[in-house]
Scaffold this motif. Structure first.
Motif, PDB file in Angstrom:
ATOM      1  N   VAL A 144       0.867  -1.180   0.000  1.00  0.00           N
ATOM      2  CA  VAL A 144       0.000   0.000   0.000  1.00  0.00           C
ATOM      3  C   VAL A 144       0.903   1.228   0.000  1.00  0.00           C
ATOM      4  CG1 VAL A 144      -1.839   1.251   1.171  1.00  0.00           C
ATOM      5  CG2 VAL A 144      -1.776  -1.260   1.260  1.00  0.00           C
ATOM      6  N   ASN A 145       0.842   1.985  -1.084  1.00  0.00           N
ATOM      7  CA  ASN A 145       1.705   3.148  -1.269  1.00  0.00           C
ATOM      8  C   ASN A 145       0.916   4.423  -0.923  1.00  0.00           C
ATOM      9  OD1 ASN A 145       4.142   4.499  -2.236  1.00  0.00           O
ATOM     10  ND2 ASN A 145       2.884   5.153  -3.971  1.00  0.00           N
ATOM     11  N   LEU A 146       1.263   5.027   0.216  1.00  0.00           N
ATOM     12  CA  LEU A 146       0.543   6.208   0.692  1.00  0.00           C
ATOM     13  C   LEU A 146       1.367   7.461   0.419  1.00  0.00           C
ATOM     14  CD1 LEU A 146      -0.645   4.786   4.130  1.00  0.00           C
ATOM     15  CD2 LEU A 146      -1.943   4.877   1.987  1.00  0.00           C
ATOM     16  N   SER A 147       0.738   8.434  -0.215  1.00  0.00           N
ATOM     17  CA  SER A 147       1.447   9.673  -0.549  1.00  0.00           C
ATOM     18  C   SER A 147       0.470  10.840  -0.478  1.00  0.00           C
ATOM     19  CB  SER A 147       2.064   9.560  -1.949  1.00  0.00           C
ATOM     20  OG  SER A 147       1.042   9.541  -2.934  1.00  0.00           O
ATOM     21  N   ASN A 148       0.827  11.948  -1.130  1.00  0.00           N
ATOM     22  CA  ASN A 148      -0.058  13.113  -1.127  1.00  0.00           C
ATOM     23  C   ASN A 148      -0.934  13.169  -2.382  1.00  0.00           C
ATOM     24  OD1 ASN A 148       1.922  13.709  -2.949  1.00  0.00           O
ATOM     25  ND2 ASN A 148       2.603  15.592  -1.975  1.00  0.00           N
ATOM     26  N   ILE A 149      -1.003  12.070  -3.139  1.00  0.00           N
ATOM     27  CA  ILE A 149      -1.901  12.017  -4.289  1.00  0.00           C
ATOM     28  C   ILE A 149      -2.976  10.962  -4.036  1.00  0.00           C
ATOM     29  CG2 ILE A 149      -0.118  12.802  -5.892  1.00  0.00           C
ATOM     30  CD1 ILE A 149      -0.008   9.876  -6.927  1.00  0.00           C
ATOM     31  N   GLU A 150      -4.171  11.248  -4.529  1.00  0.00           N
ATOM     32  CA  GLU A 150      -5.307  10.348  -4.290  1.00  0.00           C
ATOM     33  C   GLU A 150      -5.327   9.183  -5.258  1.00  0.00           C
ATOM     34  OE1 GLU A 150      -9.633  11.556  -5.017  1.00  0.00           O
ATOM     35  OE2 GLU A 150      -9.427  11.867  -2.848  1.00  0.00           O
ATOM     36  N   LYS A 151      -4.906   9.452  -6.505  1.00  0.00           N
ATOM     37  CA  LYS A 151      -4.891   8.421  -7.540  1.00  0.00           C
ATOM     38  C   LYS A 151      -3.733   8.679  -8.504  1.00  0.00           C
ATOM     39  CE  LYS A 151      -9.847   7.282  -7.847  1.00  0.00           C
ATOM     40  NZ  LYS A 151     -10.981   7.073  -8.783  1.00  0.00           N
ATOM     41  N   VAL A 152      -3.386   7.670  -9.264  1.00  0.00           N
ATOM     42  CA  VAL A 152      -2.467   7.830 -10.381  1.00  0.00           C
ATOM     43  C   VAL A 152      -3.251   8.433 -11.550  1.00  0.00           C
ATOM     44  CG1 VAL A 152      -1.029   6.600 -12.055  1.00  0.00           C
ATOM     45  CG2 VAL A 152      -1.051   5.874  -9.649  1.00  0.00           C
ATOM     46  N   TYR A 153      -2.592   9.336 -12.272  1.00  0.00           N
ATOM     47  CA  TYR A 153      -3.219   9.969 -13.438  1.00  0.00           C
ATOM     48  C   TYR A 153      -2.501   9.561 -14.723  1.00  0.00           C
ATOM     49  CZ  TYR A 153      -6.258  13.106 -10.759  1.00  0.00           C
ATOM     50  OH  TYR A 153      -7.242  13.614  -9.946  1.00  0.00           O
ATOM     51  N   THR A 154      -3.176   9.747 -15.840  1.00  0.00           N
ATOM     52  CA  THR A 154      -2.588   9.430 -17.141  1.00  0.00           C
ATOM     53  C   THR A 154      -1.413  10.354 -17.464  1.00  0.00           C
ATOM     54  OG1 THR A 154      -4.251  10.862 -18.183  1.00  0.00           O
ATOM     55  CG2 THR A 154      -4.720   8.485 -18.107  1.00  0.00           C
ATOM     56  N   ASP A 156       0.749  14.204 -15.606  1.00  0.00           N
ATOM     57  CA  ASP A 156       0.827  15.097 -14.454  1.00  0.00           C
ATOM     58  C   ASP A 156      -0.329  16.090 -14.508  1.00  0.00           C
ATOM     59  OD1 ASP A 156       1.408  16.934 -12.482  1.00  0.00           O
ATOM     60  OD2 ASP A 156       3.536  17.065 -12.974  1.00  0.00           O
ATOM     61  N   PRO A 157      -1.317  15.989 -13.580  1.00  0.00           N
ATOM     62  CA  PRO A 157      -2.489  16.876 -13.643  1.00  0.00           C
ATOM     63  C   PRO A 157      -2.143  18.348 -13.396  1.00  0.00           C
ATOM     64  CG  PRO A 157      -2.501  15.576 -11.629  1.00  0.00           C
ATOM     65  CD  PRO A 157      -1.386  15.040 -12.478  1.00  0.00           C
ATOM     66  N   LYS A 158      -0.980  18.608 -12.771  1.00  0.00           N
ATOM     67  CA  LYS A 158      -0.571  19.999 -12.557  1.00  0.00           C
ATOM     68  C   LYS A 158      -0.117  20.657 -13.858  1.00  0.00           C
ATOM     69  CE  LYS A 158       0.878  19.207  -7.770  1.00  0.00           C
ATOM     70  NZ  LYS A 158       2.036  19.187  -6.822  1.00  0.00           N
ATOM     71  N   LYS A 159       0.333  19.828 -14.795  1.00  0.00           N
ATOM     72  CA  LYS A 159       0.823  20.356 -16.073  1.00  0.00           C
ATOM     73  C   LYS A 159      -0.155  20.123 -17.219  1.00  0.00           C
ATOM     74  CE  LYS A 159       5.639  19.518 -14.719  1.00  0.00           C
ATOM     75  NZ  LYS A 159       6.878  18.771 -15.017  1.00  0.00           N
ATOM     76  N   ASN A 160      -0.964  19.089 -17.082  1.00  0.00           N
ATOM     77  CA  ASN A 160      -1.887  18.736 -18.159  1.00  0.00           C
ATOM     78  C   ASN A 160      -3.314  18.670 -17.620  1.00  0.00           C
ATOM     79  OD1 ASN A 160      -3.325  17.667 -20.282  1.00  0.00           O
ATOM     80  ND2 ASN A 160      -2.114  15.793 -20.468  1.00  0.00           N
ATOM     81  N   PRO A 161      -4.137  19.667 -17.933  1.00  0.00           N
ATOM     82  CA  PRO A 161      -5.521  19.687 -17.415  1.00  0.00           C
ATOM     83  C   PRO A 161      -6.383  18.548 -17.957  1.00  0.00           C
ATOM     84  CG  PRO A 161      -5.189  21.418 -19.057  1.00  0.00           C
ATOM     85  CD  PRO A 161      -3.841  20.840 -18.772  1.00  0.00           C
ATOM     86  N   ASP A 162      -5.916  17.869 -19.011  1.00  0.00           N
ATOM     87  CA  ASP A 162      -6.670  16.761 -19.594  1.00  0.00           C
ATOM     88  C   ASP A 162      -6.286  15.406 -18.985  1.00  0.00           C
ATOM     89  OD1 ASP A 162      -8.063  18.433 -21.366  1.00  0.00           O
ATOM     90  OD2 ASP A 162      -6.401  18.395 -22.796  1.00  0.00           O
ATOM     91  N   ALA A 163      -5.381  15.425 -18.015  1.00  0.00           N
ATOM     92  CA  ALA A 163      -4.972  14.176 -17.368  1.00  0.00           C
ATOM     93  C   ALA A 163      -6.162  13.547 -16.641  1.00  0.00           C
ATOM     94  CB  ALA A 163      -3.833  14.439 -16.395  1.00  0.00           C
ATOM     95  N   LYS A 164      -6.294  12.234 -16.757  1.00  0.00           N
ATOM     96  CA  LYS A 164      -7.435  11.518 -16.180  1.00  0.00           C
ATOM     97  C   LYS A 164      -6.982  10.605 -15.037  1.00  0.00           C
ATOM     98  CE  LYS A 164     -10.055  13.168 -19.489  1.00  0.00           C
ATOM     99  NZ  LYS A 164     -10.984  14.297 -19.191  1.00  0.00           N
ATOM    100  N   PRO A 165      -7.788  10.526 -13.967  1.00  0.00           N
ATOM    101  CA  PRO A 165      -7.462   9.590 -12.885  1.00  0.00           C
ATOM    102  C   PRO A 165      -7.684   8.153 -13.318  1.00  0.00           C
ATOM    103  CG  PRO A 165      -9.580  10.617 -12.472  1.00  0.00           C
ATOM    104  CD  PRO A 165      -9.016  11.290 -13.687  1.00  0.00           C
ATOM    105  N   ILE A 166      -6.900   7.257 -12.752  1.00  0.00           N
ATOM    106  CA  ILE A 166      -6.955   5.841 -13.114  1.00  0.00           C
ATOM    107  C   ILE A 166      -7.355   5.028 -11.880  1.00  0.00           C
ATOM    108  CG2 ILE A 166      -5.603   3.866 -13.925  1.00  0.00           C
ATOM    109  CD1 ILE A 166      -3.711   5.920 -15.276  1.00  0.00           C
ATOM    110  N   ASP A 167      -8.336   4.146 -12.038  1.00  0.00           N
ATOM    111  CA  ASP A 167      -8.749   3.270 -10.933  1.00  0.00           C
ATOM    112  C   ASP A 167      -7.912   1.997 -10.885  1.00  0.00           C
ATOM    113  OD1 ASP A 167     -10.778   4.967  -9.981  1.00  0.00           O
ATOM    114  OD2 ASP A 167     -12.206   4.178 -11.445  1.00  0.00           O
ATOM    115  N   THR A 168      -7.722   1.381 -12.044  1.00  0.00           N
ATOM    116  CA  THR A 168      -6.948   0.138 -12.135  1.00  0.00           C
ATOM    117  C   THR A 168      -6.081   0.190 -13.378  1.00  0.00           C
ATOM    118  OG1 THR A 168      -8.771  -1.095 -11.107  1.00  0.00           O
ATOM    119  CG2 THR A 168      -7.069  -2.382 -12.192  1.00  0.00           C
TER     120      THR A 168
END
Length: 231
Positions: A144-154, A156-168
């Motif tokens: 279990v990898n705990l960090s300051n992000i809620e999910k992995v994105y396609t 970097d959401p800070k640089k790319n507003p079109d980045a999508k969160p990934i569930d699996t």
């Protein structure tokens, strides 16, 4: 039953040690351990702000003196920061963590308490890789990898507003996102070197926010949670 947590230094010490987080985290972990006496927990703690602050100082020195940056030196600076954070985490579980902080994940045949705390090991990868090695050593099925992000994105959401969160996501697709090489101080959802190792072992890795205690309880209890599963 052993569970492995890779505890991001960014949530332990985002700028300075986050005492309010440590209080709520300790309460959550203690309640979970109390529910089942067979449970054991390994926590591998990252370097956080101290690592990046001192690594940046080293790089700035090199820039100003026209000196080549030695990546091993930069890594050792970050590793040394993990010692401090790990010792702090061990201190809040001193009654449950009876062994010294682990510095070499390949030399831990057993541990005597309910909790084992580990820090960084050597240059070439982050504490995520140490977590994978400990999971292998103690036959854990997931990290279990705990960090300051809620999910992995396609992306970097800070640089790319079109980045999508990934569930699996599969290991192959995840490695395509993060690559296979480690750079000291690299901000990646999960260490590329650790990812290659985890894929070979068939480990499942969950990436989730470390500050959401309700969500952490759900993860630990195998209930629906918010985060990304890599497998």
């Amino acid at each position: 039953m052993v569970t492995v947590l890779s505890l991001g230094g960014s949530i332990v010490s985002p700028s300075t040690p986050d005492v309010s987080f440590l209080i709520s985290f300790a309460q959550c972990v203690r309640e979970w351990l109390l529910d089942d006496q067979t449970r054991k927990l390994i926590m591998v703690v990252g370097g956080g702000a101290p690592a990046r602050t001192y690594q940046n100082a080293y790089r700035e020195y090199c820039d100003n003196t026209h000196t080549a940056v030695d990546t091993d030196v930069a890594d050792w600076i970050g590793i040394t920061a993990t010692y401090l954070n790990a010792q702090l985490v061990k201190s809040i579980f001193s009654d449950l963590c009876l062994d010294p902080v682990v510095h070499n994940p390949t030399e831990v045949p057993h541990f005597s308490g309910r909790i084992l705390v580990a820090a960084g090991w050597k240059p070439g990868f982050s504490t995520d890789n140490d977590a994978v090695l400990l999971a292998e050593n103690f036959s854990a099925k997931r990290v279990v990898n705990l960090s300051n992000i809620e999910k992995v994105y396609t992306d970097d959401p800070k640089k790319n507003p079109d980045a999508k969160p990934i569930d699996t996501i599969s290991w192959g697709d995840f490695i395509s996102l993060v690559g296979t090489e480690w750079v000291p101080g690299k901000n990646s959802p999960f260490d590329p070197v650790a990812s290659v190792k985890a894929q070979k072992l068939g480990l499942e890795v969950i990436c989730a926010s470390g500050k959401d205690m309700h969500n952490l309880k759900c993860i630990l209890n195998n209930q629906p949670f918010v985060g990304t599963t890599i497998k």
